[in-house]
Write a protein that holds these residues in place. Sequence first.
Motif, mmCIF file in Angstrom:
data_model
loop_
_atom_site.group_PDB
_atom_site.id
_atom_site.type_symbol
_atom_site.label_atom_id
_atom_site.label_comp_id
_atom_site.label_asym_id
_atom_site.label_seq_id
_atom_site.Cartn_x
_atom_site.Cartn_y
_atom_site.Cartn_z
ATOM 1 N N ASP A 18 112.430 117.379 79.632
ATOM 2 C CA ASP A 18 111.540 116.324 80.123
ATOM 3 C C ASP A 18 111.355 116.539 81.622
ATOM 4 O O ASP A 18 112.297 116.425 82.410
ATOM 5 C CB ASP A 18 112.175 114.951 79.856
ATOM 6 N N VAL A 19 110.110 116.862 82.030
ATOM 7 C CA VAL A 19 109.839 117.171 83.434
ATOM 8 C C VAL A 19 109.064 116.050 84.128
ATOM 9 O O VAL A 19 108.572 116.238 85.239
ATOM 10 C CB VAL A 19 109.057 118.506 83.557
ATOM 11 N N THR A 20 108.953 114.905 83.491
ATOM 12 C CA THR A 20 108.093 113.828 83.981
ATOM 13 C C THR A 20 108.348 113.484 85.438
ATOM 14 O O THR A 20 107.407 113.263 86.214
ATOM 15 C CB THR A 20 108.280 112.561 83.125
ATOM 16 N N LEU A 21 109.617 113.431 85.839
ATOM 17 C CA LEU A 21 109.965 112.994 87.193
ATOM 18 C C LEU A 21 110.370 114.147 88.105
ATOM 19 O O LEU A 21 110.763 113.918 89.258
ATOM 20 C CB LEU A 21 111.095 111.960 87.127
ATOM 21 N N LEU A 22 110.261 115.389 87.625
ATOM 22 C CA LEU A 22 110.637 116.538 88.446
ATOM 23 C C LEU A 22 109.558 116.850 89.473
ATOM 24 O O LEU A 22 108.363 116.693 89.209
ATOM 25 C CB LEU A 22 110.868 117.773 87.578
ATOM 26 N N ALA A 23 109.978 117.322 90.648
ATOM 27 C CA ALA A 23 109.037 117.769 91.674
ATOM 28 C C ALA A 23 108.336 119.037 91.193
ATOM 29 O O ALA A 23 108.873 119.776 90.349
ATOM 30 C CB ALA A 23 109.781 118.039 92.976
ATOM 31 N N PRO A 24 107.138 119.340 91.693
ATOM 32 C CA PRO A 24 106.382 120.517 91.227
ATOM 33 C C PRO A 24 107.171 121.819 91.284
ATOM 34 O O PRO A 24 107.117 122.610 90.341
ATOM 35 C CB PRO A 24 105.180 120.545 92.183
ATOM 36 N N HIS A 25 107.931 122.037 92.375
ATOM 37 C CA HIS A 25 108.631 123.324 92.514
ATOM 38 C C HIS A 25 109.845 123.439 91.594
ATOM 39 O O HIS A 25 110.432 124.512 91.479
ATOM 40 C CB HIS A 25 109.052 123.544 93.978
ATOM 41 N N HIS A 26 110.208 122.352 90.929
ATOM 42 C CA HIS A 26 111.302 122.407 89.964
ATOM 43 C C HIS A 26 110.799 122.533 88.521
ATOM 44 O O HIS A 26 111.616 122.656 87.607
ATOM 45 C CB HIS A 26 112.186 121.157 90.088
ATOM 46 N N ARG A 27 109.515 122.492 88.334
ATOM 47 C CA ARG A 27 108.953 122.572 86.974
ATOM 48 C C ARG A 27 108.718 124.011 86.531
ATOM 49 O O ARG A 27 108.521 124.275 85.346
ATOM 50 C CB ARG A 27 107.641 121.793 86.897
ATOM 51 N N ASN A 28 108.668 124.933 87.475
ATOM 52 C CA ASN A 28 108.470 126.346 87.152
ATOM 53 C C ASN A 28 107.157 126.580 86.398
ATOM 54 O O ASN A 28 107.069 127.382 85.467
ATOM 55 C CB ASN A 28 109.640 126.870 86.314
ATOM 56 N N ILE A 29 106.103 125.852 86.811
ATOM 57 C CA ILE A 29 104.796 125.965 86.169
ATOM 58 C C ILE A 29 103.853 126.758 87.070
ATOM 59 O O ILE A 29 103.795 126.525 88.284
ATOM 60 C CB ILE A 29 104.211 124.565 85.885
#
Length: 380
Positions: A67-78
């Motif tokens: 669940d990446v809902t609350l992760l910062a962009p640089h922690h999503r690895n997208i």
Amino acid sequence: MGQQLALRHVQKRYGPVWAVRDTSLEVQAGEFVSIVGPSGSGKTSLLTMIAGFETPTAGAIVVGDQDVTLLAPHHRNIGMVFQKYALFPHMTVRQNIAFPLKMRRLAKGQDADRRVDAMLDLVQLGALQSRYPHELSGGQQQRVAVARALVFDPPVILMDEPLGALDKKLRESMQFEIKQIQERIGATVIYVTHDQEEALTMSDRVAVMHAGRLEQIGTSVELYTRPETAFIADFVGSINFIPGIVCRIEKSAVTIRCGLSLLETRPTNIRSGELPGEGSSVRIGVRPEHVEIDTRSASGTRSIAQHGHTVERAMGSGLSGTVETIVFAGASRTALVRLHGAPDVVLRASLPAQLGALPERGAEVWLRISADATLLFNAS
């Protein structure tokens, strides 16, 4: 290799304005899904929430099992490909591609060089790796942006109108290149575009947004041939809408009065148990390529102009109208015909450009529409 992406009842509100309403969507690993819709439909808001630039008001975003809902962009690895590419002007092609590896500390030395070399080979820019962005064409810059998004092997890649700045011919060429790259590496791609034709060409499935909601998702063929709403039918491709009143229903066949004529339909987008009742106001939907133009000949038959050939048929029921103009459009011509008895309705008929003996402006013609090529919608 890409991972599955799931949106679960995602919503986004800016004060009193709902940008996205209760949207759920599952994208399979390695799938290419485009999100389309008019301006203000919510497609860009949806993309920015997946990327992490915006936080949903409600709902969850899941990549793989996380669940990446609350992760910062640089922690999503997208991975992200922006409309204007956002390349660093002071870096070479090679340095731009290597930048995500450096920032994420994913690879160093020979391992980093190997990854960058692989990307340069994939996008066919090895000979240009020492150039700076201003020394590249628009298509070459776009390839650098794609390579930079892929180099760290992200589970999901987001593309926000990446071809919007290119001219038509280059855009069409890059569509096939992006699709080939995606298929070669098995990436999961979410692609936002305002260009319906682009989405239909490139995607495994297309999601259509309207007024903040996911109106329908399906393959290109499903959206084109079996749209669930009149909005989808109108947004995906070109279509004629003909208002009418239901006169008779026999099994799956519905006879509708349109102006001065009766038209039999067997709509492909609704089941027989969901057909409107007699006396209902409806709209018939028909694609321009399914409208045949008949001109009355001296022998009492009609010469039917349709894709690829001309045939003679005995006269029968159909819609009648007056040709307003014939528009040349490369591989086809579009005839605009105003219906008799319904002066506000102008139908478009798509005809091959090489077809001879087309009716002239002002000619009285008959229009034939196959009952199996029709769609049916409520009048409202």
